[in-house]
Scaffold this motif. Structure first.
Motif, mmCIF file in Angstrom:
data_model
loop_
_atom_site.group_PDB
_atom_site.id
_atom_site.type_symbol
_atom_site.label_atom_id
_atom_site.label_comp_id
_atom_site.label_asym_id
_atom_site.label_seq_id
_atom_site.Cartn_x
_atom_site.Cartn_y
_atom_site.Cartn_z
ATOM 1 N N LYS A 84 0.803 -1.230 0.000
ATOM 2 C CA LYS A 84 0.000 0.000 0.000
ATOM 3 C C LYS A 84 0.835 1.280 0.000
ATOM 4 O O LYS A 84 0.322 2.341 -0.334
ATOM 5 C CB LYS A 84 -0.904 0.035 1.237
ATOM 6 N N ASP A 85 2.109 1.187 0.394
ATOM 7 C CA ASP A 85 2.917 2.396 0.583
ATOM 8 C C ASP A 85 4.172 2.354 -0.295
ATOM 9 O O ASP A 85 5.189 1.766 0.080
ATOM 10 C CB ASP A 85 3.289 2.535 2.054
ATOM 11 N N ALA A 86 4.117 3.014 -1.427
ATOM 12 C CA ALA A 86 5.232 3.009 -2.386
ATOM 13 C C ALA A 86 6.481 3.690 -1.837
ATOM 14 O O ALA A 86 7.583 3.452 -2.334
ATOM 15 C CB ALA A 86 4.804 3.672 -3.681
ATOM 16 N N THR A 87 6.356 4.517 -0.799
ATOM 17 C CA THR A 87 7.522 5.205 -0.247
ATOM 18 C C THR A 87 8.459 4.249 0.483
ATOM 19 O O THR A 87 9.568 4.627 0.840
ATOM 20 C CB THR A 87 7.118 6.343 0.714
ATOM 21 N N LEU A 88 8.016 3.012 0.696
ATOM 22 C CA LEU A 88 8.848 2.018 1.381
ATOM 23 C C LEU A 88 9.616 1.121 0.404
ATOM 24 O O LEU A 88 10.393 0.272 0.827
ATOM 25 C CB LEU A 88 7.980 1.149 2.303
ATOM 26 N N ALA A 89 9.416 1.320 -0.876
ATOM 27 C CA ALA A 89 9.989 0.446 -1.898
ATOM 28 C C ALA A 89 11.513 0.388 -1.882
ATOM 29 O O ALA A 89 12.103 -0.601 -2.307
ATOM 30 C CB ALA A 89 9.500 0.846 -3.280
#
Length: 93
Positions: A84-89
């Motif tokens: 759900k959170d692309a900033t953690l990729a």
């Protein structure tokens, strides 16, 4: 409440401590020197819905970023947050 990390050569955890009692835990297993697998997340029923799982996951992400590590989220909760959170990729393996 505070999140603490315990780490050994093979395993580790992030735990939420409230009044000297562990109320939530996220465990991981090392998969080599540069990555770890989050394999389980558990929160005491009395603390459900308070965002403790996310706090522990963000502590794991901060640890990975600080030490240039990658995370493999096998735990369904951790995987759902990464999905759900692309900033953690940047720390995803």
């Amino acid at each position: 409440m505070e999140v603490i990390q315990k780490n050994s050569d093979k395993h580790g955890s992030f735990e939420v401590i409230d009044q000297e009692k562990s109320v939530a835990q996220m465990t991981y297993t090392w998969a080599g020197p540069t990555k770890f697998i989050i394999d389980h997340t558990e929160v005491d029923a009395d603390y459900a819905g308070k965002g403790l799982g996310k706090q522990m996951l963000m502590a794991a992400v901060a640890f990975a970023r600080r030490d240039h590590l990658k995370i493999m989220p096998l735990c369904p909760f951790a995987k759902s947050v990464f999905d759900k959170d692309a900033t953690l990729a940047d720390v995803l393996f």
